[in-house]
Design a protein around this motif. Structure first.
Motif, mmCIF file in Angstrom:
data_model
loop_
_atom_site.group_PDB
_atom_site.id
_atom_site.type_symbol
_atom_site.label_atom_id
_atom_site.label_comp_id
_atom_site.label_asym_id
_atom_site.label_seq_id
_atom_site.Cartn_x
_atom_site.Cartn_y
_atom_site.Cartn_z
ATOM 1 N N LYS A 277 11.201 -2.328 4.070
ATOM 2 C CA LYS A 277 10.015 -2.802 3.360
ATOM 3 C C LYS A 277 9.964 -2.299 1.918
ATOM 4 O O LYS A 277 9.733 -3.071 0.987
ATOM 5 C CB LYS A 277 8.754 -2.373 4.115
ATOM 6 N N LYS A 278 10.188 -1.004 1.712
ATOM 7 C CA LYS A 278 10.086 -0.449 0.359
ATOM 8 C C LYS A 278 11.179 -1.005 -0.549
ATOM 9 O O LYS A 278 10.964 -1.204 -1.753
ATOM 10 C CB LYS A 278 10.138 1.070 0.384
ATOM 11 N N TYR A 279 12.357 -1.296 0.010
ATOM 12 C CA TYR A 279 13.440 -1.879 -0.789
ATOM 13 C C TYR A 279 13.117 -3.330 -1.168
ATOM 14 O O TYR A 279 13.419 -3.775 -2.279
ATOM 15 C CB TYR A 279 14.761 -1.827 -0.012
ATOM 16 N N PHE A 280 12.496 -4.034 -0.232
ATOM 17 C CA PHE A 280 12.098 -5.416 -0.490
ATOM 18 C C PHE A 280 11.039 -5.473 -1.582
ATOM 19 O O PHE A 280 11.102 -6.289 -2.506
ATOM 20 C CB PHE A 280 11.574 -6.039 0.809
ATOM 21 N N THR A 281 10.059 -4.576 -1.488
ATOM 22 C CA THR A 281 9.004 -4.508 -2.502
ATOM 23 C C THR A 281 9.598 -4.216 -3.883
ATOM 24 O O THR A 281 9.238 -4.871 -4.874
ATOM 25 C CB THR A 281 7.991 -3.409 -2.128
ATOM 26 N N LYS A 282 10.494 -3.265 -3.942
ATOM 27 C CA LYS A 282 11.128 -2.897 -5.208
ATOM 28 C C LYS A 282 11.920 -4.071 -5.793
ATOM 29 O O LYS A 282 11.872 -4.336 -6.992
ATOM 30 C CB LYS A 282 12.051 -1.697 -4.993
ATOM 31 N N GLY B 273 -5.081 -8.955 0.618
ATOM 32 C CA GLY B 273 -5.247 -8.957 -0.826
ATOM 33 C C GLY B 273 -4.732 -10.183 -1.540
ATOM 34 O O GLY B 273 -4.699 -10.221 -2.783
ATOM 35 N N VAL B 274 -4.319 -11.216 -0.792
ATOM 36 C CA VAL B 274 -3.874 -12.458 -1.432
ATOM 37 C C VAL B 274 -5.098 -13.287 -1.793
ATOM 38 O O VAL B 274 -5.880 -13.679 -0.930
ATOM 39 C CB VAL B 274 -2.960 -13.271 -0.496
ATOM 40 N N HIS B 275 -5.278 -13.546 -3.078
ATOM 41 C CA HIS B 275 -6.404 -14.370 -3.525
ATOM 42 C C HIS B 275 -6.114 -15.834 -3.220
ATOM 43 O O HIS B 275 -4.993 -16.314 -3.415
ATOM 44 C CB HIS B 275 -6.647 -14.173 -5.019
ATOM 45 N N PHE B 276 -7.128 -16.540 -2.758
ATOM 46 C CA PHE B 276 -6.945 -17.928 -2.357
ATOM 47 C C PHE B 276 -6.388 -18.804 -3.478
ATOM 48 O O PHE B 276 -5.655 -19.750 -3.225
ATOM 49 C CB PHE B 276 -8.274 -18.504 -1.860
ATOM 50 N N ASP B 277 -6.752 -18.498 -4.727
ATOM 51 C CA ASP B 277 -6.273 -19.356 -5.810
ATOM 52 C C ASP B 277 -4.784 -19.160 -6.104
ATOM 53 O O ASP B 277 -4.198 -19.907 -6.884
ATOM 54 C CB ASP B 277 -7.104 -19.160 -7.088
ATOM 55 N N LYS B 278 -4.156 -18.179 -5.446
ATOM 56 C CA LYS B 278 -2.712 -17.972 -5.597
ATOM 57 C C LYS B 278 -1.947 -18.355 -4.327
ATOM 58 O O LYS B 278 -0.733 -18.162 -4.247
ATOM 59 C CB LYS B 278 -2.409 -16.509 -5.940
ATOM 60 N N LEU B 279 -2.658 -18.900 -3.342
ATOM 61 C CA LEU B 279 -2.036 -19.170 -2.046
ATOM 62 C C LEU B 279 -1.790 -20.655 -1.839
ATOM 63 O O LEU B 279 -2.695 -21.479 -1.961
ATOM 64 C CB LEU B 279 -2.923 -18.642 -0.922
ATOM 65 N N ALA C 130 1.172 -4.024 -3.996
ATOM 66 C CA ALA C 130 2.212 -3.619 -4.949
ATOM 67 C C ALA C 130 2.817 -4.801 -5.684
ATOM 68 O O ALA C 130 3.106 -4.729 -6.887
ATOM 69 C CB ALA C 130 3.301 -2.839 -4.216
ATOM 70 N N VAL C 131 3.049 -5.923 -4.978
ATOM 71 C CA VAL C 131 3.790 -7.032 -5.600
ATOM 72 C C VAL C 131 2.889 -8.041 -6.296
ATOM 73 O O VAL C 131 3.356 -8.808 -7.143
ATOM 74 C CB VAL C 131 4.671 -7.762 -4.562
ATOM 75 N N ASP C 132 1.617 -8.056 -5.974
ATOM 76 C CA ASP C 132 0.730 -9.114 -6.481
ATOM 77 C C ASP C 132 0.733 -9.272 -8.001
ATOM 78 O O ASP C 132 0.723 -10.401 -8.505
ATOM 79 C CB ASP C 132 -0.702 -8.895 -5.975
#
Length: 410
Positions: free
Chosen positions: A197-202, A287-293, A237-239
């Motif tokens: 997970k941490k490698y994917f995020t990075k 934490g995903v905002h609807f306007d970005k989904l 982290a990625v948003d």
């Protein structure tokens, strides 16, 4: 009016969500959460099917899939300026794009840059360098993205723990995006193990920063699993580095299922388990905002052999993932098999009885089921709708006409 994002997908990452892990109904049919057992999505299965074919031209794919380019008339319309429609074109669909209604597309993604995990270079980019799809899209003002795919836990571990390979991928993508004056990428990594997970995020953060440094106008989008069983996505982290998300709102049932059920159930139910509504709320809470989904929906079905005609019955054998074109041509138009509808899941299905008193069950989306889900997306002000995949309805106009009815400015 809030800007909406609508995607006609592609299928992007495999199913995986931390939703109702104790649900017996859902766990029986959802992909395994054990790291060393890979869930195989419809996208992944298709990639395996065609991976050994070294076709060099779209004409070869057309011949394989018997694409005839029968002209289809579309309802006139143009996508609303406050709405974004986004679709995946799969390399194996050849030149089906000659029948796309680009006026109803905000953007599309070419599938795909298949990552070579050990090096970061590509196993194949298919016809990215030569396809006329990109020119046709741009002529109509449709943005063009390049999908980046990596399938399987072993492949993802190999790549995500190799910084040199990641640098090679970023450099290669930068050149290929510039070559076709593309607008960005769609990341589709399926089967990422929990330990990575941490490698994917990075990696997500680094590829976004690097591409945007190269061209500030590049957009980076990320495919989300319908059910994130291994809790792979660190949205917080990625948003800041993601322009929009594409939810793979399908494969709730598929080749892995022990019982029959909808490709995309709408609401959570005792019979079919978690559905699209639950997935969307899960990512909202993350934490995903609807306007970005962008909520992806399928233009394909899932078919099994069974001993009983009732839906939700035990599967004896998985048959296939037929595209909508085949469902229409083989079952509805030729055999005249009546379409049935399940209100709770907002899904259509047909039951076929063969000469040996065995049954086949086929669940799929049609105009009725898609209309319900489109209206729900609009009423909840979710960023958009995505459908996997463009060309799966080749030769028929009803899905394009539905897009025009729901999302045109006219």
């Amino acid at each position: 009016m809030k800007k909406l994002f609508f995607a006609i997908f592609p299928l992007a990452l495999s199913i995986s969500c931390n939703i109702d892990r104790t649900s017996k109904d859902n766990s029986e049919n959802s992909p395994n959460s054990i790291d060393n057992i890979d869930f195989i999505s419809q996208r992944h299965l298709q990639n395996q099917k065609f991976d050994t074919l070294n076709f060099k031209t779209e004409e070869q794919w057309d011949s394989l899939n018997t694409i005839t380019h029968k002209k289809v008339l579309h309802k006139k319309g143009k996508v609303h300026p406050d709405i974004r429609t986004f679709g995946w074109h799969i390399y194996s669909n050849g030149s089906t794009y000659k029948n796309y209604n680009f006026s109803m597309l905000w953007g599309l993604s070419y599938f795909s840059y298949a990552v070579q995990p050990e090096t970061g270079s590509y196993k194949s980019i298919h016809q990215w360098k030569t396809t006329s799809l990109i020119d046709s899209a741009k002529t109509k003002g449709c943005k063009v993205f390049f999908s980046v795919s990596n399938f399987g836990s072993k492949n993802n571990t190999t790549f995500l723990r190799n910084q040199k390979a990641q640098n090679t991928l970023i450099d290669s993508l930068s050149s290929l995006l510039a070559l076709r004056s593309a607008d960005g990428i769609n990341i589709d990594f399926e089967g990422v193990p929990k330990k990575d997970k941490k490698y994917f995020t990075k990696f997500i953060i680094e590829i976004s920063k690097s591409l945007k440094q190269e061209n500030p106008n590049y957009m980076v989008s990320l495919c989300l699993y319908a059910i994130d069983w291994n809790d792979i996505f660190d949205i917080k982290a990625v948003d800041p580095y993601i322009d929009f998300y594409t939810l793979m709102g399908y494969d709730y049932y598929g080749s892995f299922s022990k019982k029959t059920g909808p490709v995309t159930p709408f609401k959570n139910s005792k019979k079919f388990g978690n559905g699209l509504e639950t997935s969307v709320n899960y990512y909202k809470n993350k934490g995903v905002h609807f306007d970005k989904l962008i909520v992806g929906l399928p233009y394909y079905g899932v078919e099994w052999y069974t001993k009983k005609p009732e839906t939700g019955t035990v599967v004896t054998k998985f048959k296939s993932h037929p595209r909508y074109q085949s469902i229409r041509r083989l079952y509805i138009d030729s055999l005249k098999i009546p379409i049935q509808f399940d209100p709770k899941s907002a899904s259509s299905y047909i039951i076929i009885k063969d000469d040996t008193n065995q049954y086949r069950q086929l669940f799929f989306e049609d105009v009725k089921s898609l209309s319900i889900k489109y209206d729900w997306i609009k009423s909840n002000k979710i960023g958009g709708v995505g459908i996997w995949a463009l060309g799966y309805d080749d030769g028929y106009s009803e899905f394009w006409d539905l897009l025009t009815e729901k999302f045109s400015q006219e």
